[in-house]
Design an enzyme around this catalytic site. Structure first.
Site, PDB file in Angstrom:
ATOM      1  N   LYS A  36       0.844  -1.208   0.000  1.00 36.69           N
ATOM      2  CA  LYS A  36       0.000   0.000   0.000  1.00 36.69           C
ATOM      3  C   LYS A  36       0.872   1.249   0.000  1.00 36.69           C
ATOM      4  O   LYS A  36       0.639   2.176  -0.776  1.00 36.69           O
ATOM      5  CB  LYS A  36      -0.875   0.001   1.251  1.00 36.69           C
ATOM      6  CG  LYS A  36      -1.530   1.345   1.583  1.00 36.69           C
ATOM      7  CD  LYS A  36      -2.415   1.282   2.803  1.00 36.69           C
ATOM      8  CE  LYS A  36      -1.659   1.443   4.094  1.00 36.69           C
ATOM      9  NZ  LYS A  36      -1.358   2.849   4.457  1.00 36.69           N
ATOM     10  N   ASN A  37       1.908   1.254   0.851  1.00 36.02           N
ATOM     11  CA  ASN A  37       2.696   2.472   1.049  1.00 36.02           C
ATOM     12  C   ASN A  37       3.725   2.719  -0.042  1.00 36.02           C
ATOM     13  O   ASN A  37       4.401   3.738  -0.019  1.00 36.02           O
ATOM     14  CB  ASN A  37       3.353   2.460   2.432  1.00 36.02           C
ATOM     15  CG  ASN A  37       2.317   2.570   3.532  1.00 36.02           C
ATOM     16  OD1 ASN A  37       1.134   2.841   3.256  1.00 36.02           O
ATOM     17  ND2 ASN A  37       2.709   2.332   4.760  1.00 36.02           N
TER      18      ASN A  37
ATOM     19  N   CYS B 252      -5.004   7.709   9.721  1.00 34.70           N
ATOM     20  CA  CYS B 252      -5.094   7.058  11.034  1.00 34.70           C
ATOM     21  C   CYS B 252      -4.868   8.072  12.150  1.00 34.70           C
ATOM     22  O   CYS B 252      -3.971   8.894  12.087  1.00 34.70           O
ATOM     23  CB  CYS B 252      -4.028   5.984  11.146  1.00 34.70           C
ATOM     24  SG  CYS B 252      -4.419   4.510  10.216  1.00 34.70           S
TER      25      CYS B 252
ATOM     26  N   ARG C 153       0.496  14.253  13.299  1.00 30.78           N
ATOM     27  CA  ARG C 153       0.773  14.057  11.858  1.00 30.78           C
ATOM     28  C   ARG C 153       0.845  15.403  11.111  1.00 30.78           C
ATOM     29  O   ARG C 153       0.084  15.689  10.201  1.00 30.78           O
ATOM     30  CB  ARG C 153      -0.243  13.116  11.233  1.00 30.78           C
ATOM     31  CG  ARG C 153      -0.322  11.803  12.001  1.00 30.78           C
ATOM     32  CD  ARG C 153      -0.974  10.723  11.259  1.00 30.78           C
ATOM     33  NE  ARG C 153      -0.066  10.141  10.268  1.00 30.78           N
ATOM     34  CZ  ARG C 153      -0.404   9.086   9.503  1.00 30.78           C
ATOM     35  NH1 ARG C 153      -1.596   8.572   9.594  1.00 30.78           N
ATOM     36  NH2 ARG C 153       0.451   8.602   8.616  1.00 30.78           N
TER      37      ARG C 153
ATOM     38  N   ASP D  99       4.844   0.447  12.241  1.00 35.49           N
ATOM     39  CA  ASP D  99       3.642  -0.182  11.669  1.00 35.49           C
ATOM     40  C   ASP D  99       3.475  -1.629  12.090  1.00 35.49           C
ATOM     41  O   ASP D  99       2.445  -2.237  11.782  1.00 35.49           O
ATOM     42  CB  ASP D  99       3.670  -0.102  10.136  1.00 35.49           C
ATOM     43  CG  ASP D  99       3.490   1.319   9.642  1.00 35.49           C
ATOM     44  OD1 ASP D  99       3.697   1.557   8.445  1.00 35.49           O
ATOM     45  OD2 ASP D  99       3.171   2.197  10.473  1.00 35.49           O
TER      46      ASP D  99
ATOM     47  N   ARG E  67      -8.460  -0.590   4.951  1.00 33.48           N
ATOM     48  CA  ARG E  67      -7.620   0.429   4.292  1.00 33.48           C
ATOM     49  C   ARG E  67      -6.274  -0.164   3.888  1.00 33.48           C
ATOM     50  O   ARG E  67      -5.642   0.299   2.941  1.00 33.48           O
ATOM     51  CB  ARG E  67      -7.390   1.614   5.232  1.00 33.48           C
ATOM     52  CG  ARG E  67      -8.652   2.428   5.532  1.00 33.48           C
ATOM     53  CD  ARG E  67      -8.317   3.662   6.319  1.00 33.48           C
ATOM     54  NE  ARG E  67      -7.206   4.351   5.682  1.00 33.48           N
ATOM     55  CZ  ARG E  67      -6.265   5.006   6.373  1.00 33.48           C
ATOM     56  NH1 ARG E  67      -6.332   5.060   7.685  1.00 33.48           N
ATOM     57  NH2 ARG E  67      -5.281   5.606   5.731  1.00 33.48           N
TER      58      ARG E  67
HETATM   59  C1  EPZ Z   1       4.246   6.829   6.367  1.00 33.28           C
HETATM   60  O1  EPZ Z   1       3.437   7.829   6.957  1.00 33.28           O
HETATM   61  C2  EPZ Z   1       3.357   5.601   6.278  1.00 33.28           C
HETATM   62  N1  EPZ Z   1       2.190   5.900   5.449  1.00 33.28           N
HETATM   63  C3  EPZ Z   1       2.904   5.194   7.686  1.00 33.28           C
HETATM   64  O2  EPZ Z   1       2.163   3.991   7.555  1.00 33.28           O
HETATM   65  C4  EPZ Z   1       4.149   4.908   8.526  1.00 33.28           C
HETATM   66  O3  EPZ Z   1       3.742   4.617   9.849  1.00 33.28           O
HETATM   67  C5  EPZ Z   1       5.052   6.150   8.535  1.00 33.28           C
HETATM   68  O4  EPZ Z   1       5.388   6.517   7.185  1.00 33.28           O
HETATM   69  C6  EPZ Z   1       6.347   5.899   9.290  1.00 33.28           C
HETATM   70  O5  EPZ Z   1       7.012   4.821   8.725  1.00 33.28           O
HETATM   71  C7  EPZ Z   1       2.330   5.894   4.102  1.00 33.28           C
HETATM   72  O6  EPZ Z   1       3.401   5.702   3.576  1.00 33.28           O
HETATM   73  C8  EPZ Z   1       1.084   6.145   3.316  1.00 33.28           C
HETATM   74  P1  EPZ Z   1       6.212  10.253   8.469  1.00 33.28           P
HETATM   75  P2  EPZ Z   1       3.953   9.373   6.989  1.00 33.28           P
HETATM   76  O7  EPZ Z   1       6.082  11.487   7.669  1.00 33.28           O
HETATM   77  O8  EPZ Z   1       4.648   9.692   5.736  1.00 33.28           O
HETATM   78  C9  EPZ Z   1       6.194  13.512  11.900  1.00 33.28           C
HETATM   79  C10 EPZ Z   1       0.323   2.572   7.850  1.00 33.28           C
HETATM   80  O9  EPZ Z   1      -0.078   1.995   8.869  1.00 33.28           O
HETATM   81  N2  EPZ Z   1       6.097  14.487  10.799  1.00 33.28           N
HETATM   82  O10 EPZ Z   1       7.456   9.439   8.345  1.00 33.28           O
HETATM   83  O11 EPZ Z   1       2.800  10.215   7.400  1.00 33.28           O
HETATM   84  C11 EPZ Z   1       4.892  12.752  12.076  1.00 33.28           C
HETATM   85  O12 EPZ Z   1       4.000  13.488  12.880  1.00 33.28           O
HETATM   86  C12 EPZ Z   1       0.764   4.008   7.923  1.00 33.28           C
HETATM   87  O13 EPZ Z   1       0.440   2.032   6.716  1.00 33.28           O
HETATM   88  C13 EPZ Z   1       6.193  15.840  11.093  1.00 33.28           C
HETATM   89  O14 EPZ Z   1       6.369  16.221  12.245  1.00 33.28           O
HETATM   90  O15 EPZ Z   1       4.996   9.291   8.185  1.00 33.28           O
HETATM   91  C14 EPZ Z   1       5.329  11.472  12.727  1.00 33.28           C
HETATM   92  O16 EPZ Z   1       5.442  11.681  14.122  1.00 33.28           O
HETATM   93  C15 EPZ Z   1       0.514   4.629   9.287  1.00 33.28           C
HETATM   94  N3  EPZ Z   1       6.088  16.746  10.076  1.00 33.28           N
HETATM   95  C16 EPZ Z   1       6.718  11.237  12.131  1.00 33.28           C
HETATM   96  O17 EPZ Z   1       7.127  12.494  11.574  1.00 33.28           O
HETATM   97  C17 EPZ Z   1       5.882  16.343   8.777  1.00 33.28           C
HETATM   98  O18 EPZ Z   1       5.800  17.214   7.880  1.00 33.28           O
HETATM   99  C18 EPZ Z   1       6.730  10.181  11.035  1.00 33.28           C
HETATM  100  O19 EPZ Z   1       5.924  10.631  10.001  1.00 33.28           O
HETATM  101  C19 EPZ Z   1       5.770  14.966   8.498  1.00 33.28           C
HETATM  102  C20 EPZ Z   1       5.883  14.054   9.525  1.00 33.28           C
END
Ligand code: EPZ
Length: 426
Positions: free
Chosen positions: A22-23, A116, A121, A305, A397
Protein backbone atom coordinates in the site's frame (compact mmCIF):
# COMPACT_ATOMS: atom_id res chain seq x y z
CA UNK A 1 -20.26 -1.09 9.72
CA UNK A 2 -18.78 -4.53 8.99
CA UNK A 3 -17.28 -6.64 11.74
CA UNK A 4 -15.10 -9.75 11.93
CA UNK A 5 -16.14 -12.77 14.02
CA UNK A 6 -13.14 -14.93 14.97
CA UNK A 7 -13.00 -18.35 16.67
CA UNK A 8 -9.50 -18.41 18.18
CA UNK A 9 -7.13 -21.02 19.58
CA UNK A 10 -6.05 -22.75 16.36
CA UNK A 11 -2.42 -22.70 15.08
CA UNK A 12 -2.19 -21.16 11.61
CA UNK A 13 -0.73 -23.36 8.90
CA UNK A 14 -0.26 -23.35 5.15
CA UNK A 15 1.12 -20.99 2.51
CA UNK A 16 0.04 -17.47 1.51
CA UNK A 17 0.99 -15.02 -1.25
CA UNK A 18 1.67 -11.50 0.06
CA UNK A 19 0.02 -8.69 -1.92
CA UNK A 20 1.61 -5.46 -3.15
CA UNK A 21 2.63 -2.65 -0.80
CA UNK A 22 0.00 0.00 0.00
CA UNK A 23 2.70 2.47 1.05
CA UNK A 24 4.57 2.03 -2.23
CA UNK A 25 1.51 2.02 -4.52
CA UNK A 26 -0.01 5.24 -3.13
CA UNK A 27 2.91 7.64 -3.78
CA UNK A 28 3.63 5.92 -7.11
CA UNK A 29 0.00 6.40 -8.22
CA UNK A 30 0.32 10.08 -7.32
CA UNK A 31 3.66 10.29 -9.17
CA UNK A 32 1.96 9.13 -12.38
CA UNK A 33 0.72 12.75 -12.64
CA UNK A 34 4.30 13.79 -13.45
CA UNK A 35 3.90 12.48 -17.00
CA UNK A 36 1.19 12.70 -19.69
CA UNK A 37 0.02 9.30 -20.95
CA UNK A 38 -0.89 5.83 -19.71
CA UNK A 39 0.89 4.34 -16.69
CA UNK A 40 0.29 0.68 -15.80
CA UNK A 41 1.06 -0.49 -12.25
CA UNK A 42 1.06 -4.22 -11.48
CA UNK A 43 0.68 -5.90 -8.04
CA UNK A 44 -1.57 -3.15 -6.64
CA UNK A 45 -3.78 -4.55 -3.85
CA UNK A 46 -7.50 -3.94 -3.53
CA UNK A 47 -7.68 -1.61 -0.54
CA UNK A 48 -9.89 1.28 0.54
CA UNK A 49 -6.92 3.68 0.38
CA UNK A 50 -6.18 2.62 -3.20
CA UNK A 51 -9.84 3.26 -4.07
CA UNK A 52 -9.59 6.75 -2.56
CA UNK A 53 -6.44 7.54 -4.56
CA UNK A 54 -8.17 6.29 -7.74
CA UNK A 55 -11.09 8.58 -6.87
CA UNK A 56 -8.81 11.59 -6.42
CA UNK A 57 -7.00 10.94 -9.74
CA UNK A 58 -10.34 10.68 -11.56
CA UNK A 59 -11.61 13.88 -9.91
CA UNK A 60 -8.42 15.60 -11.13
CA UNK A 61 -9.40 14.69 -14.69
CA UNK A 62 -7.37 11.52 -15.14
CA UNK A 63 -8.88 8.18 -16.13
CA UNK A 64 -7.82 5.73 -13.41
CA UNK A 65 -9.09 2.14 -13.13
CA UNK A 66 -8.19 -1.01 -11.17
CA UNK A 67 -8.39 -4.24 -13.20
CA UNK A 68 -7.40 -7.36 -11.25
CA UNK A 69 -4.20 -6.30 -9.50
CA UNK A 70 -3.30 -3.74 -12.18
CA UNK A 71 -3.98 -0.02 -11.90
CA UNK A 72 -4.08 1.89 -15.19
CA UNK A 73 -3.84 5.67 -15.00
CA UNK A 74 -4.25 7.81 -18.13
CA UNK A 75 -3.06 11.23 -16.95
CA UNK A 76 -3.40 13.32 -20.13
CA UNK A 77 -6.81 14.56 -19.03
CA UNK A 78 -5.64 16.00 -15.71
CA UNK A 79 -7.19 19.48 -15.67
CA UNK A 80 -7.14 20.82 -12.12
CA UNK A 81 -4.67 21.23 -9.29
CA UNK A 82 -7.43 21.38 -6.66
CA UNK A 83 -7.51 18.17 -4.61
CA UNK A 84 -11.12 17.40 -3.58
CA UNK A 85 -11.55 18.03 0.17
CA UNK A 86 -13.96 15.15 0.77
CA UNK A 87 -11.42 12.62 -0.54
CA UNK A 88 -8.40 14.43 0.96
CA UNK A 89 -9.93 13.99 4.40
CA UNK A 90 -10.13 10.22 4.03
CA UNK A 91 -6.44 9.42 4.06
CA UNK A 92 -3.00 10.76 4.86
CA UNK A 93 -1.60 9.69 1.49
CA UNK A 94 -3.54 12.41 -0.32
CA UNK A 95 -0.62 14.63 0.74
CA UNK A 96 1.45 12.85 -1.93
CA UNK A 97 -0.43 14.82 -4.59
CA UNK A 98 1.30 18.06 -3.59
CA UNK A 99 4.66 17.41 -5.23
CA UNK A 100 3.35 16.03 -8.54
CA UNK A 101 0.62 18.68 -9.00
CA UNK A 102 3.03 21.48 -8.13
CA UNK A 103 5.58 20.14 -10.62
CA UNK A 104 2.97 19.64 -13.35
CA UNK A 105 0.73 22.70 -12.97
CA UNK A 106 2.89 25.14 -11.00
CA UNK A 107 0.28 25.23 -8.25
CA UNK A 108 -1.74 22.94 -5.96
CA UNK A 109 -4.54 23.42 -3.47
CA UNK A 110 -4.92 20.86 -0.70
CA UNK A 111 -6.62 20.50 2.67
CA UNK A 112 -5.24 19.09 5.89
CA UNK A 113 -5.08 15.34 5.10
CA UNK A 114 -6.98 12.68 7.06
CA UNK A 115 -5.64 9.25 7.98
CA UNK A 116 -5.09 7.06 11.03
CA UNK A 117 -5.58 8.84 14.37
CA UNK A 118 -2.14 7.89 15.65
CA UNK A 119 -0.77 11.32 16.42
CA UNK A 120 -0.71 14.93 15.26
CA UNK A 121 0.77 14.06 11.86
CA UNK A 122 1.94 17.54 10.91
CA UNK A 123 2.95 18.41 7.34
CA UNK A 124 5.49 21.14 8.11
CA UNK A 125 8.39 19.10 6.67
CA UNK A 126 6.48 18.69 3.40
CA UNK A 127 5.77 22.43 3.16
CA UNK A 128 9.31 23.44 4.15
CA UNK A 129 10.76 21.07 1.53
CA UNK A 130 8.54 22.37 -1.27
CA UNK A 131 9.19 26.00 -0.35
CA UNK A 132 12.94 25.22 -0.49
CA UNK A 133 12.29 24.30 -4.13
CA UNK A 134 10.75 27.73 -4.72
CA UNK A 135 7.08 27.19 -3.85
CA UNK A 136 5.14 30.02 -2.20
CA UNK A 137 2.84 28.61 0.51
CA UNK A 138 -0.42 30.28 1.63
CA UNK A 139 -2.45 28.71 4.44
CA UNK A 140 -5.85 29.62 5.82
CA UNK A 141 -7.92 27.79 8.43
CA UNK A 142 -8.42 24.72 6.29
CA UNK A 143 -6.93 25.24 2.81
CA UNK A 144 -3.25 25.24 1.74
CA UNK A 145 -2.19 26.81 -1.57
CA UNK A 146 1.26 26.12 -3.04
CA UNK A 147 2.47 28.04 -6.13
CA UNK A 148 5.75 27.97 -8.07
CA UNK A 149 6.16 29.26 -11.62
CA UNK A 150 9.37 27.21 -11.82
CA UNK A 151 10.74 24.76 -9.25
CA UNK A 152 14.49 25.06 -8.67
CA UNK A 153 16.74 22.37 -7.15
CA UNK A 154 18.13 22.97 -3.65
CA UNK A 155 19.84 21.30 -0.70
CA UNK A 156 17.16 20.19 1.80
CA UNK A 157 17.78 18.77 5.27
CA UNK A 158 14.88 17.00 6.97
CA UNK A 159 14.70 17.52 10.76
CA UNK A 160 13.11 14.05 10.92
CA UNK A 161 13.42 11.33 8.23
CA UNK A 162 9.78 11.70 7.25
CA UNK A 163 8.65 9.09 4.68
CA UNK A 164 5.99 11.30 3.13
CA UNK A 165 8.07 14.45 3.06
CA UNK A 166 10.98 12.59 1.43
CA UNK A 167 8.60 11.26 -1.24
CA UNK A 168 6.90 14.60 -1.89
CA UNK A 169 10.24 16.38 -2.32
CA UNK A 170 11.55 13.60 -4.63
CA UNK A 171 8.48 13.93 -6.86
CA UNK A 172 8.60 17.73 -7.07
CA UNK A 173 12.39 17.82 -7.56
CA UNK A 174 12.21 15.28 -10.41
CA UNK A 175 10.98 18.08 -12.74
CA UNK A 176 12.77 20.98 -11.05
CA UNK A 177 15.59 22.97 -12.68
CA UNK A 178 18.97 21.81 -11.34
CA UNK A 179 19.94 19.37 -8.62
CA UNK A 180 18.27 18.66 -5.27
CA UNK A 181 19.99 16.86 -2.41
CA UNK A 182 17.81 15.59 0.44
CA UNK A 183 19.80 14.87 3.60
CA UNK A 184 18.44 12.92 6.58
CA UNK A 185 16.04 11.35 4.06
CA UNK A 186 13.80 8.43 5.02
CA UNK A 187 15.29 5.06 4.01
CA UNK A 188 12.18 2.85 3.80
CA UNK A 189 11.91 0.30 0.92
CA UNK A 190 8.89 2.24 -0.35
CA UNK A 191 11.20 5.22 -0.98
CA UNK A 192 13.43 2.97 -3.09
CA UNK A 193 10.37 1.72 -5.00
CA UNK A 194 9.38 5.32 -5.75
CA UNK A 195 12.92 6.08 -7.00
CA UNK A 196 12.83 3.02 -9.28
CA UNK A 197 9.44 4.09 -10.67
CA UNK A 198 10.49 7.71 -11.25
CA UNK A 199 13.71 6.60 -12.94
CA UNK A 200 11.68 4.22 -15.13
CA UNK A 201 9.79 7.36 -16.26
CA UNK A 202 13.11 9.05 -17.08
CA UNK A 203 13.98 10.78 -13.84
CA UNK A 204 17.58 10.90 -12.63
CA UNK A 205 17.49 10.01 -8.92
CA UNK A 206 19.95 8.07 -6.80
CA UNK A 207 20.54 7.29 -3.13
CA UNK A 208 17.07 6.06 -2.10
CA UNK A 209 17.54 3.61 0.76
CA UNK A 210 20.30 5.76 2.22
CA UNK A 211 19.92 9.02 4.17
CA UNK A 212 21.04 11.14 1.20
CA UNK A 213 19.05 11.26 -2.04
CA UNK A 214 20.23 13.21 -5.10
CA UNK A 215 17.71 14.27 -7.76
CA UNK A 216 18.89 15.81 -11.02
CA UNK A 217 15.84 17.57 -12.44
CA UNK A 218 14.79 16.75 -16.02
CA UNK A 219 12.42 18.61 -18.35
CA UNK A 220 9.96 15.78 -19.04
CA UNK A 221 8.96 12.32 -17.83
CA UNK A 222 7.40 9.56 -19.92
CA UNK A 223 4.72 6.98 -18.94
CA UNK A 224 5.88 3.45 -18.07
CA UNK A 225 4.74 0.07 -16.77
CA UNK A 226 5.88 -0.86 -13.27
CA UNK A 227 5.43 -3.60 -10.63
CA UNK A 228 4.94 -2.58 -7.01
CA UNK A 229 7.04 -4.29 -4.30
CA UNK A 230 5.43 -6.71 -1.82
CA UNK A 231 3.90 -5.28 1.36
CA UNK A 232 6.42 -5.84 4.19
CA UNK A 233 3.90 -4.81 6.86
CA UNK A 234 1.28 -7.28 5.67
CA UNK A 235 4.01 -9.95 5.58
CA UNK A 236 5.11 -8.98 9.10
CA UNK A 237 1.51 -9.10 10.32
CA UNK A 238 1.10 -12.67 9.01
CA UNK A 239 4.41 -13.75 10.55
CA UNK A 240 3.42 -12.39 13.95
CA UNK A 241 -0.01 -14.08 13.68
CA UNK A 242 1.72 -17.40 12.93
CA UNK A 243 3.98 -16.94 15.97
CA UNK A 244 1.10 -15.89 18.26
CA UNK A 245 -0.94 -18.99 17.30
CA UNK A 246 2.15 -21.27 17.47
CA UNK A 247 1.68 -22.18 13.83
CA UNK A 248 3.82 -23.12 10.84
CA UNK A 249 3.37 -20.87 7.81
CA UNK A 250 5.08 -20.11 4.48
CA UNK A 251 4.87 -16.69 2.81
CA UNK A 252 5.58 -16.22 -0.91
CA UNK A 253 6.12 -13.10 -3.01
CA UNK A 254 8.02 -11.30 -0.26
CA UNK A 255 11.28 -9.38 0.13
CA UNK A 256 12.82 -10.99 3.25
CA UNK A 257 15.51 -8.29 3.34
CA UNK A 258 12.77 -5.72 4.15
CA UNK A 259 11.95 -7.55 7.40
CA UNK A 260 15.36 -8.03 9.03
CA UNK A 261 14.45 -6.12 12.20
CA UNK A 262 11.30 -8.23 12.70
CA UNK A 263 13.22 -11.47 12.09
CA UNK A 264 15.65 -10.42 14.81
CA UNK A 265 12.82 -9.83 17.32
CA UNK A 266 10.97 -13.05 16.45
CA UNK A 267 14.17 -15.12 16.81
CA UNK A 268 14.78 -13.53 20.21
CA UNK A 269 11.25 -14.65 21.13
CA UNK A 270 12.24 -18.22 20.24
CA UNK A 271 10.51 -18.44 16.86
CA UNK A 272 12.17 -20.25 13.95
CA UNK A 273 12.38 -18.16 10.78
CA UNK A 274 13.84 -19.16 7.40
CA UNK A 275 14.17 -17.10 4.22
CA UNK A 276 15.09 -18.11 0.65
CA UNK A 277 14.60 -15.87 -2.42
CA UNK A 278 11.04 -14.48 -2.08
CA UNK A 279 9.95 -17.12 0.46
CA UNK A 280 9.77 -16.83 4.25
CA UNK A 281 8.97 -19.77 6.53
CA UNK A 282 8.06 -19.52 10.19
CA UNK A 283 7.51 -22.18 12.83
CA UNK A 284 6.64 -21.58 16.46
CA UNK A 285 5.95 -24.40 18.89
CA UNK A 286 6.47 -23.27 22.48
CA UNK A 287 5.41 -20.18 24.40
CA UNK A 288 7.24 -17.08 23.11
CA UNK A 289 10.00 -15.58 25.22
CA UNK A 290 9.64 -11.99 26.49
CA UNK A 291 11.76 -9.31 24.83
CA UNK A 292 13.48 -6.98 27.25
CA UNK A 293 13.12 -3.86 25.08
CA UNK A 294 11.85 -3.03 21.58
CA UNK A 295 12.08 0.55 20.30
CA UNK A 296 10.28 1.60 17.11
CA UNK A 297 12.12 4.01 14.86
CA UNK A 298 12.61 4.75 11.16
CA UNK A 299 13.79 2.01 8.78
CA UNK A 300 15.83 -0.16 9.03
CA UNK A 301 14.94 -0.24 12.75
CA UNK A 302 11.82 -1.93 14.09
CA UNK A 303 8.84 -0.43 12.20
CA UNK A 304 6.13 1.50 14.03
CA UNK A 305 3.64 -0.18 11.67
CA UNK A 306 4.32 -3.55 13.36
CA UNK A 307 4.32 -2.21 16.93
CA UNK A 308 0.71 -3.05 17.79
CA UNK A 309 0.97 -6.47 16.19
CA UNK A 310 4.15 -7.55 18.03
CA UNK A 311 2.57 -6.36 21.28
CA UNK A 312 0.05 -9.20 20.94
CA UNK A 313 2.88 -11.74 20.80
CA UNK A 314 4.56 -10.12 23.81
CA UNK A 315 1.23 -10.25 25.67
CA UNK A 316 1.48 -14.06 25.47
CA UNK A 317 5.21 -14.27 26.21
CA UNK A 318 6.82 -15.75 29.30
CA UNK A 319 7.99 -12.65 31.19
CA UNK A 320 8.06 -8.84 31.08
CA UNK A 321 8.69 -6.90 27.85
CA UNK A 322 9.08 -3.17 27.21
CA UNK A 323 7.82 -1.51 24.00
CA UNK A 324 8.88 2.09 23.28
CA UNK A 325 7.05 3.95 20.45
CA UNK A 326 9.19 6.85 19.19
CA UNK A 327 7.60 7.65 15.79
CA UNK A 328 3.96 8.50 16.59
CA UNK A 329 2.75 9.96 19.86
CA UNK A 330 -0.71 8.32 19.80
CA UNK A 331 -0.14 4.75 18.72
CA UNK A 332 -1.14 2.75 21.83
CA UNK A 333 -4.91 2.81 21.27
CA UNK A 334 -4.97 -0.99 20.89
CA UNK A 335 -3.73 -1.47 24.49
CA UNK A 336 -7.12 -0.96 26.18
CA UNK A 337 -8.71 -3.45 23.78
CA UNK A 338 -5.99 -6.05 24.41
CA UNK A 339 -6.40 -5.58 28.18
CA UNK A 340 -10.10 -6.38 27.74
CA UNK A 341 -8.95 -9.71 26.24
CA UNK A 342 -6.87 -10.47 29.32
CA UNK A 343 -3.54 -8.87 28.44
CA UNK A 344 -1.50 -7.28 31.25
CA UNK A 345 -0.13 -4.02 29.79
CA UNK A 346 0.69 -0.73 31.50
CA UNK A 347 1.36 2.43 29.48
CA UNK A 348 3.55 5.30 30.67
CA UNK A 349 3.93 8.10 28.07
CA UNK A 350 5.41 6.40 24.98
CA UNK A 351 6.38 3.20 26.80
CA UNK A 352 4.27 0.07 27.30
CA UNK A 353 5.19 -2.56 29.91
CA UNK A 354 3.80 -5.92 28.82
CA UNK A 355 3.66 -8.75 31.38
CA UNK A 356 2.97 -11.93 29.45
CA UNK A 357 -0.08 -14.04 30.36
CA UNK A 358 -0.65 -17.73 29.51
CA UNK A 359 -3.64 -16.98 27.30
CA UNK A 360 -5.98 -14.28 25.97
CA UNK A 361 -9.76 -14.58 25.98
CA UNK A 362 -12.17 -13.68 23.21
CA UNK A 363 -14.11 -10.42 23.58
CA UNK A 364 -15.89 -7.76 21.51
CA UNK A 365 -13.28 -5.13 20.65
CA UNK A 366 -13.02 -2.09 18.39
CA UNK A 367 -10.42 -1.26 15.75
CA UNK A 368 -9.25 2.34 16.27
CA UNK A 369 -6.81 2.52 13.34
CA UNK A 370 -5.36 0.31 10.62
CA UNK A 371 -2.56 -1.51 12.44
CA UNK A 372 -4.33 -1.56 15.82
CA UNK A 373 -7.16 -3.35 14.04
CA UNK A 374 -4.75 -5.89 12.55
CA UNK A 375 -3.35 -6.49 16.05
CA UNK A 376 -6.85 -7.25 17.37
CA UNK A 377 -7.35 -9.80 14.60
CA UNK A 378 -4.11 -11.51 15.65
CA UNK A 379 -5.27 -11.44 19.27
CA UNK A 380 -8.60 -12.99 18.24
CA UNK A 381 -6.82 -15.78 16.35
CA UNK A 382 -4.65 -16.55 19.40
CA UNK A 383 -7.34 -16.13 22.08
CA UNK A 384 -9.56 -18.80 23.51
CA UNK A 385 -13.16 -18.43 22.40
CA UNK A 386 -14.94 -15.92 20.17
CA UNK A 387 -13.71 -12.42 19.37
CA UNK A 388 -15.72 -9.80 17.47
CA UNK A 389 -13.67 -6.97 15.94
CA UNK A 390 -15.80 -3.93 15.10
CA UNK A 391 -15.04 -0.88 12.89
CA UNK A 392 -13.02 -3.05 10.51
CA UNK A 393 -13.14 -0.44 7.74
CA UNK A 394 -9.90 0.75 9.33
CA UNK A 395 -8.36 -2.65 8.54
CA UNK A 396 -9.73 -2.68 4.99
CA UNK A 397 -7.62 0.43 4.29
CA UNK A 398 -4.43 -1.68 4.39
CA UNK A 399 -5.32 -5.38 4.12
CA UNK A 400 -7.02 -6.92 1.08
CA UNK A 401 -9.91 -8.91 2.67
CA UNK A 402 -8.02 -9.89 5.83
CA UNK A 403 -10.57 -12.63 6.57
CA UNK A 404 -9.67 -14.47 3.31
CA UNK A 405 -5.98 -14.08 4.07
CA UNK A 406 -6.27 -15.85 7.42
CA UNK A 407 -8.96 -18.34 6.31
CA UNK A 408 -6.40 -19.60 3.78
CA UNK A 409 -4.10 -20.33 6.73
CA UNK A 410 -6.76 -22.22 8.70
CA UNK A 411 -8.02 -19.24 10.68
CA UNK A 412 -11.71 -19.54 11.58
CA UNK A 413 -13.26 -16.14 10.96
CA UNK A 414 -15.93 -14.48 8.86
CA UNK A 415 -17.07 -10.97 8.00
CA UNK A 416 -20.50 -9.82 9.13
CA UNK A 417 -22.04 -6.97 7.16
CA UNK A 418 -25.01 -4.91 8.44
CA UNK A 419 -28.30 -6.63 7.57
CA UNK A 420 -29.21 -3.89 5.07
CA UNK A 421 -25.93 -4.45 3.21
CA UNK A 422 -26.58 -8.22 3.25
CA UNK A 423 -29.99 -7.59 1.69
CA UNK A 424 -28.20 -5.20 -0.69
CA UNK A 425 -30.47 -2.41 0.57
CA UNK A 426 -27.72 -0.15 1.92
C1 EPZ B 1 4.25 6.83 6.37
O1 EPZ B 1 3.44 7.83 6.96
C2 EPZ B 1 3.36 5.60 6.28
N1 EPZ B 1 2.19 5.90 5.45
C3 EPZ B 1 2.90 5.19 7.69
O2 EPZ B 1 2.16 3.99 7.55
C4 EPZ B 1 4.15 4.91 8.53
O3 EPZ B 1 3.74 4.62 9.85
C5 EPZ B 1 5.05 6.15 8.54
O4 EPZ B 1 5.39 6.52 7.18
C6 EPZ B 1 6.35 5.90 9.29
O5 EPZ B 1 7.01 4.82 8.72
C7 EPZ B 1 2.33 5.89 4.10
O6 EPZ B 1 3.40 5.70 3.58
C8 EPZ B 1 1.08 6.15 3.32
P1 EPZ B 1 6.21 10.25 8.47
P2 EPZ B 1 3.95 9.37 6.99
O7 EPZ B 1 6.08 11.49 7.67
O8 EPZ B 1 4.65 9.69 5.74
C9 EPZ B 1 6.19 13.51 11.90
C10 EPZ B 1 0.32 2.57 7.85
O9 EPZ B 1 -0.08 1.99 8.87
N2 EPZ B 1 6.10 14.49 10.80
O10 EPZ B 1 7.46 9.44 8.35
O11 EPZ B 1 2.80 10.22 7.40
C11 EPZ B 1 4.89 12.75 12.08
O12 EPZ B 1 4.00 13.49 12.88
C12 EPZ B 1 0.76 4.01 7.92
O13 EPZ B 1 0.44 2.03 6.72
C13 EPZ B 1 6.19 15.84 11.09
O14 EPZ B 1 6.37 16.22 12.24
O15 EPZ B 1 5.00 9.29 8.19
C14 EPZ B 1 5.33 11.47 12.73
O16 EPZ B 1 5.44 11.68 14.12
C15 EPZ B 1 0.51 4.63 9.29
N3 EPZ B 1 6.09 16.75 10.08
C16 EPZ B 1 6.72 11.24 12.13
O17 EPZ B 1 7.13 12.49 11.57
C17 EPZ B 1 5.88 16.34 8.78
O18 EPZ B 1 5.80 17.21 7.88
C18 EPZ B 1 6.73 10.18 11.03
O19 EPZ B 1 5.92 10.63 10.00
C19 EPZ B 1 5.77 14.97 8.50
C20 EPZ B 1 5.88 14.05 9.53
Amino acid sequence: MDKLVIEGGRPLSGSIRIHGAKNAALPIMAASLLCEGKVQLQNVPRLLDIDVMLGILNRLGCSAIHKGDTVIVETSGANTCHVPEDLMKQMRSSIFLMGPLLARFGEVCIYQPGGCAIGERKIDLHLRGLSALGAKIEENDHQIWCRASKLKGNDIHLDFPSVGATENIMMAAALAEGTTIISNAAREPEIQDLQHFLNAMGARIMGAGTDTITIQGVSRLEPCDYEIIPDRIVAGTVLIAAAATRGTVTLTHTYPSHLTSLFHVLRRAGVQIGAYNDIITISSIGRPKAIERIVTSPYPSFPTDLQSQIMVLLSLADGLSLMKETVFEGRFKHVDELVRMGADITVDMNSAFIRGVPRLYGATVEATDLRAGAALVIAGLAAQGKTVVEQIHHIDRGYDRIELLFQRLGGVMHREAPILRQLDLA
